[in-house]
Design a protein around this motif. Structure first.
Motif, mmCIF file in Angstrom:
data_model
loop_
_atom_site.group_PDB
_atom_site.id
_atom_site.type_symbol
_atom_site.label_atom_id
_atom_site.label_comp_id
_atom_site.label_asym_id
_atom_site.label_seq_id
_atom_site.Cartn_x
_atom_site.Cartn_y
_atom_site.Cartn_z
ATOM 1 N N PHE A 222 1.338 3.302 1.495
ATOM 2 C CA PHE A 222 2.803 3.014 1.073
ATOM 3 C C PHE A 222 3.173 1.783 0.394
ATOM 4 N N CYS A 223 3.436 1.834 -0.800
ATOM 5 C CA CYS A 223 3.651 0.472 -1.424
ATOM 6 C C CYS A 223 4.929 0.304 -2.124
ATOM 7 N N LEU A 224 5.271 -0.673 -2.806
ATOM 8 C CA LEU A 224 6.659 -0.904 -3.367
ATOM 9 C C LEU A 224 6.785 0.237 -4.548
ATOM 10 N N GLU A 225 5.805 0.787 -5.162
ATOM 11 C CA GLU A 225 6.077 1.532 -6.179
ATOM 12 C C GLU A 225 6.327 2.958 -5.468
ATOM 13 N N GLY A 226 5.546 3.386 -4.313
ATOM 14 C CA GLY A 226 6.146 4.545 -3.650
ATOM 15 C C GLY A 226 7.399 4.437 -2.972
ATOM 16 N N LEU A 227 7.836 3.264 -2.756
ATOM 17 C CA LEU A 227 9.065 3.085 -2.129
ATOM 18 C C LEU A 227 10.144 3.624 -2.748
ATOM 19 N N LYS A 228 10.017 3.261 -4.367
ATOM 20 C CA LYS A 228 11.175 3.863 -5.082
ATOM 21 C C LYS A 228 11.560 5.240 -4.960
ATOM 22 N N ARG A 229 10.580 6.089 -4.435
ATOM 23 C CA ARG A 229 11.018 7.539 -4.334
ATOM 24 C C ARG A 229 12.354 7.624 -3.256
ATOM 25 N N CYS B 221 2.414 0.569 5.850
ATOM 26 C CA CYS B 221 1.268 -0.308 5.658
ATOM 27 C C CYS B 221 0.042 0.252 6.409
ATOM 28 N N LEU B 222 -1.142 0.312 5.593
ATOM 29 C CA LEU B 222 -2.166 0.568 6.517
ATOM 30 C C LEU B 222 -2.904 -0.622 6.769
ATOM 31 N N GLU B 223 -4.113 -0.448 7.522
ATOM 32 C CA GLU B 223 -4.922 -1.690 7.703
ATOM 33 C C GLU B 223 -5.658 -2.131 6.639
ATOM 34 N N ASP C 194 2.289 -8.266 1.225
ATOM 35 C CA ASP C 194 2.983 -6.681 0.771
ATOM 36 C C ASP C 194 3.723 -6.255 1.778
ATOM 37 N N GLU C 195 3.339 -6.355 3.333
ATOM 38 C CA GLU C 195 3.947 -5.871 4.302
ATOM 39 C C GLU C 195 5.237 -6.496 4.299
ATOM 40 N N ALA C 196 5.322 -7.780 4.125
ATOM 41 C CA ALA C 196 6.803 -8.487 4.139
ATOM 42 C C ALA C 196 7.864 -8.020 3.092
ATOM 43 N N ARG D 261 1.854 -5.346 11.911
ATOM 44 C CA ARG D 261 1.837 -6.628 12.611
ATOM 45 C C ARG D 261 3.106 -6.945 13.717
ATOM 46 N N CYS D 262 3.127 -6.495 14.970
ATOM 47 C CA CYS D 262 3.622 -6.261 15.854
ATOM 48 C C CYS D 262 4.898 -7.683 16.173
ATOM 49 N N GLY D 263 6.103 -7.721 15.849
ATOM 50 C CA GLY D 263 6.727 -9.078 16.034
ATOM 51 C C GLY D 263 7.009 -9.956 15.168
#
Length: 267
Positions: free
Chosen positions: A107-114, A138-140, A146-148, A206-208
């Motif tokens: 899942f990335c910012l590009e995919g988030l547009k959908r 986000c995958l490992e 990117d996550e942020a 990342r937890c927390g």
């Protein structure tokens, strides 16, 4: 003919039947004759053409629950968004999940547009209560930056949807019915950790590390209050969110002095 004669039908499950756009035409003809509460059309190779046929039929607006898969293109998601943005639809639950055996993409910012297109369409929707998107955020191996970026973009989209403080008018016209959103993959092997809130669940690695904005949490909790009117929810949000910190004064400048005590009750 068989479907058209089933006036007692409540749940129609056509998952993985490969009906395609041609079958969508036949389905639309049937749904012009009968009304169902729940419709599952996941994994049927539907394009925007087929989706448009289903969503434009006479009884599509009476659906209460709709099940789709998450392999739609941006154009197809726009078609779904147009349907969700119609003010007369009765839909209460939208479930978007992976195709069986499909390896989820990162899942990335590009995919988030959908999904941004989908959520933006809900501003005028006053019926939808719950959305479940079975998707990896986000995958490992995904970088912390990117996550942020993804997590904060999700928070921005949702905040604009349920408590848009950019102006008083935008705030009042926010969505006041969506009260439950889950965005994560249900696969038990998913390495990500669920960032959990009673009405919001977003999967991150990342937890927390990340925290939902307080205004966003408050807005979802207010939207979830049962048996109160939308006006009551708006007043509750004004009191607890809009008048917190800086806010636009212009709408209150010309209010009659006699009404001002009522306005101050919200502060």
């Amino acid at each position: 003919p068989f479907l058209k004669s089933r006036e007692d039908l409540i749940h129609l499950n056509l998952e993985c039947n490969g009906i395609g756009d041609e079958g969508a035409q036949l389905l639309a003809e049937a749904l012009n004759e009968i009304s169902v509460d729940r419709l599952n059309i996941k994994c049927n190779g539907l394009t925007s053409e087929g989706l448009s046929k289903v969503f434009s039929c006479r009884n599509a607006f009476n659906l209460k629950m709709l099940y789709l898969h998450d392999d739609f293109s941006l154009n197809e998601m726009i078609c779904i968004a147009r349907f969700l943005g119609n003010e007369v639809i009765q839909l209460k639950v939208l479930n978007i999940t992976n195709e069986p055996q499909r390896k989820p993409e990162r899942f990335c910012l590009e995919g988030l547009k959908r999904y941004e297109v989908l959520l933006e369409s809900l501003r005028k929707n006053t019926r939808l209560h719950a959305i479940h998107i079975n998707e990896y955020i986000c995958l490992e191996g995904c970088s912390e930056d990117d996550e942020a970026a993804i997590f904060h973009r999700i928070c921005y989209i949702l905040t604009r949807l349920v408590c848009n403080t950019s102006s008083f008018n935008d705030f009042c016209q926010s969505n006041h019915t969506l009260c439950y959103l889950r965005i994560f993959n249900d696969n038990p092997s998913n390495p990500s950790v669920r960032h959990y809130h009673p009405f919001l669940a977003v999967s991150i690695t990342r937890c927390g590390v990340y925290e939902f904005p307080q205004a966003l949490k408050d807005a979802f909790e207010i939207n979830a209050i049962p048996n109160i009117s939308i006006n009551s929810k708006i007043r509750n949000k004004l009191r607890n969110i809009y008048f917190r910190g800086d806010f636009e004064m212009l709408p209150f400048v010309e209010i009659k002095a006699s009404l001002m005590p009522n306005v101050l009750e919200f502060v």
